[in-house]
Scaffold this active site. Structure first.
Site, PDB file in Angstrom:
ATOM      1  N   HIS A  23       0.838  -1.210   0.000  1.00  0.00           N
ATOM      2  CA  HIS A  23       0.000   0.000   0.000  1.00  0.00           C
ATOM      3  C   HIS A  23       0.869   1.255   0.000  1.00  0.00           C
ATOM      4  CE1 HIS A  23      -4.047  -1.689   1.649  1.00  0.00           C
ATOM      5  NE2 HIS A  23      -3.317  -2.696   1.177  1.00  0.00           N
ATOM      6  N   ASP A 127      -5.327   6.176   2.963  1.00  0.00           N
ATOM      7  CA  ASP A 127      -5.500   4.779   2.603  1.00  0.00           C
ATOM      8  C   ASP A 127      -6.894   4.340   3.034  1.00  0.00           C
ATOM      9  OD1 ASP A 127      -3.703   2.110   1.965  1.00  0.00           O
ATOM     10  OD2 ASP A 127      -5.352   1.685   3.335  1.00  0.00           O
TER      11      ASP A 127
END
Ligand SMILES: *[C@@H]1O[C@H](CO)[C@@H](O)[C@H](O)[C@H]1NC(C)=O
Ligand SMILES: *[C@@H]1O[C@H](CO)[C@@H](O)[C@H](O)[C@H]1NC(C)=O
Ligand SMILES: *[C@@H]1O[C@H](CO)[C@@H](O)[C@H](O)[C@H]1NC(C)=O
Ligand SMILES: *[C@@H]1O[C@H](CO)[C@@H](O)[C@H](O)[C@H]1NC(C)=O
Length: 495
Positions: A23, A127
């Site tokens: 990520h 995120d």
């Protein structure tokens, strides 16, 4: 360009990447792109996560960009982890992953303090797992944009399956059902679905529901993708989720234009490995297969042995990014295998992290075996490689669909069943003959493969155009910046 950047100068955007390599890497690239276009950027992360990418931030800063990292303290002691274990990667056990996630949730007050502190923030790019940033952004009266580390295609597919429950209307796990309402007509079966779609009551399923809700409450979503790759899904997403959606990729190609950026991406300890590149440069164009299962994978020995045999009997040379398994079975096998393929000059093993961007762009690389992690799919597309798809967990089976059936640039290895991260059953070990066959299919000059190569090359060209002035990703980035400026103006002066 310059005056544009000067105007945007005082736009302050916070990036909040999740604590896992897969990520974090694309999100840091994205943050750097905003900085390169004049936005003041702060990336918030923990100490040892910052170490992974700080060199690139320092380089940008020293070149005059307004970008920095704000470090928060990971609560190692509180969750019972040794100091420094703060990111999920291939070394992380399930137990450690739970603890890291717990620690991740505990970062909220520290980050909130910073966000509500004296600095003025204009946007949070978060995120998807930082679900609480929806409420913080609402309190601050600023937009929250969600970052999803997978493809737009996978988000649209998941949503369609949840909304239409087509997967519950077939009898067996192997029966195919149609994915309703997508730009392409596609089928899947239940075995290929992630747990959280199949059984939403698994612990992680609850988190995914919250992610779903907070995604819809966001101002928009950003992806490491580009219009030529999945433009139809970018449009579909806007209707399906009812928010804005921007593709801003390929971020690796765009943000990492010099060699130090490419070499250090993901692990600042990797020096450009000269023996590796000497070996690679000695090979003919398109003659080497790149085999990698991403930053999170750790196969058992029994699977490593099957892959090793398949590579050894195949007619192609290879680079294999591999990690030592935790079991004792097959002890010594890999060492002997490495010795043999080194002596015969046929193969090169990389233990641990590989400078993937530099390897993939070498002319000798002619194909890739991939787990279909999104970062690798996009990086492989940057250089137009045909793929052998070997999905394992997360959204990887959706990505296989996209690669093999929509884009038609890959050969499926035919993996049957979605698994939890690094959970392997003896019965699921993929046999050497099947691996060898798929490799053979993709590393030839058969007409089908030549066509795949052309399509992949085409996509690669599209990706390169997308990031130039006038290209789709470039235009999207400028558009976000303009919108944020105009929202800021409204906050300060009303309409
Ligand atoms: C994983 O563990 C191995 C062996 O202890 C170590 O060499 C490697 O650097 C670790 N990798 C990461 C990403 O922490
Ligand atoms: C996500 O939200 C949509 C719309 O509210 C809903 O149809 C879908 O089932 C939700 N998915 C999950 C996993 O909660
Ligand atoms: C998601 O949103 C729906 C509709 O607003 C709500 O009913 C549901 O409880 C929410 N689920 C979670 C897990 O937050
Ligand atoms: C490559 O792209 C061009 C222009 O978009 C298109 O006309 C051509 O059909 C494409 N070729 C393949 C193999 O997809």
């Amino acid at each position: 360009m310059l005056s544009h950047e000067a105007e945007a100068y005082n736009l302050k955007v916070i990036f909040l990447p999740f604590l896992s390599t897969s990520h974090m890497i694309p999100m840091v690239d994205m943050a750097r792109l905003f900085a390169m276009h004049g936005v003041d950027i702060t990336i918030i992360t923990t100490t040892s996560n910052a170490e992974i990418f700080q060199k690139s931030i320092d380089r940008d800063f020293n070149q005059g960009l307004s970008i920095k990292t704000h470090v928060v303290e990971f609560p190692a002691k509180e969750v019972g982890l040794p100091v420094g274990i703060e990111a999920m990667n291939a070394n992380t056990s399930i137990d450690m992953a739970d603890k890291i996630f717990k620690g991740f949730i505990m970062l909220q007050p520290q980050i909130e303090n910073y966000l509500f502190g004296e600095i003025e923030v204009d946007c949070i790019i978060s995120d998807m797992f930082y679900v609480w940033t929806v409420d913080v952004a609402a309190k601050l009266g600023i937009p929250r944009i969600v970052f999803c580390p997978a493809s737009i295609f996978s988000r649209c597919t998941e949503l369609s399956i949840e909304q239409h429950s087509s997967h519950t209307k077939v009898e067996s796990d192997c029966d195919k059902f149609t994915i309703v309402g997508l730009p392409d007509k596609l089928e899947m079966n239940r075995l290929q679905l992630p747990n959280w779609v199949k059984k939403p009551d698994v612990p992680f399923g609850e988190m995914i529901k919250v992610v779903n809700n907070t995604t819809r409450k966001s101002y928009g979503a950003v992806f490491n993708s580009f219009y030529g790759l999945e433009g139809a899904y970018e449009e579909h997403y806007k209707n399906a989720f009812g928010t804005k959606c921007w593709s801003l990729g390929p971020v690796s190609l765009w943000a990492n234009q010099d060699v130090s950026d490419k070499a250090e991406r993901g692990d600042t300890n990797v020096e450009g490995d000269s023996s590796l590149f000497k070996w690679l440069n000695s090979k003919k164009e398109n003659s080497v297969l790149y085999v990698s299962f991403g930053s999170m994978n750790k196969f058992p020995s029994s699977q490593l042995i099957e892959i090793a045999h398949a590579l050894e009997v195949s007619s192609v040379d290879f680079i294999w990014v591999v990690r030592k398994s935790n079991d004792k079975e097959g002890e010594g096998f890999m060492e002997e295998f490495e010795k043999r393929v080194k002596e015969s000059n046929k193969g090169y093993l990389i233990w641990g992290w590989a400078p993937q961007l530099l390897i993939l762009e070498n002319k000798a690389i002619g194909g890739i075996v991939t787990h279909c992690g999104w970062n690798t799919v996009v990086e492989s597309l940057n250089v137009g490689l045909p793929m052998v798809t070997w999905p394992l967990f997360a959204e990887q089976f959706f990505h296989e669909k996209l690669v093999v059936e929509v884009l038609k640039i890959g050969v499926s290895l035919g993996i049957r069943e979605w698994k939890n991260w690094n959970e392997f059953d003896t019965k699921d070990i993929v046999k050497r003959d099947d691996i060898a066959k798929a490799i053979g299919l993709v590393m030839t000059n058969r007409k089908e493969v030549e066509e795949m190569r052309l399509r992949a090359k085409n996509l690669s060209d599209d990706g390169k155009k997308a990031i130039l002035v006038g290209g789709s990703s470039h235009a999207n980035l400028i558009q976000i910046i303009e919108e944020l400026k105009s929202l800021k103006h409204q906050r300060h002066y009303g309409n």
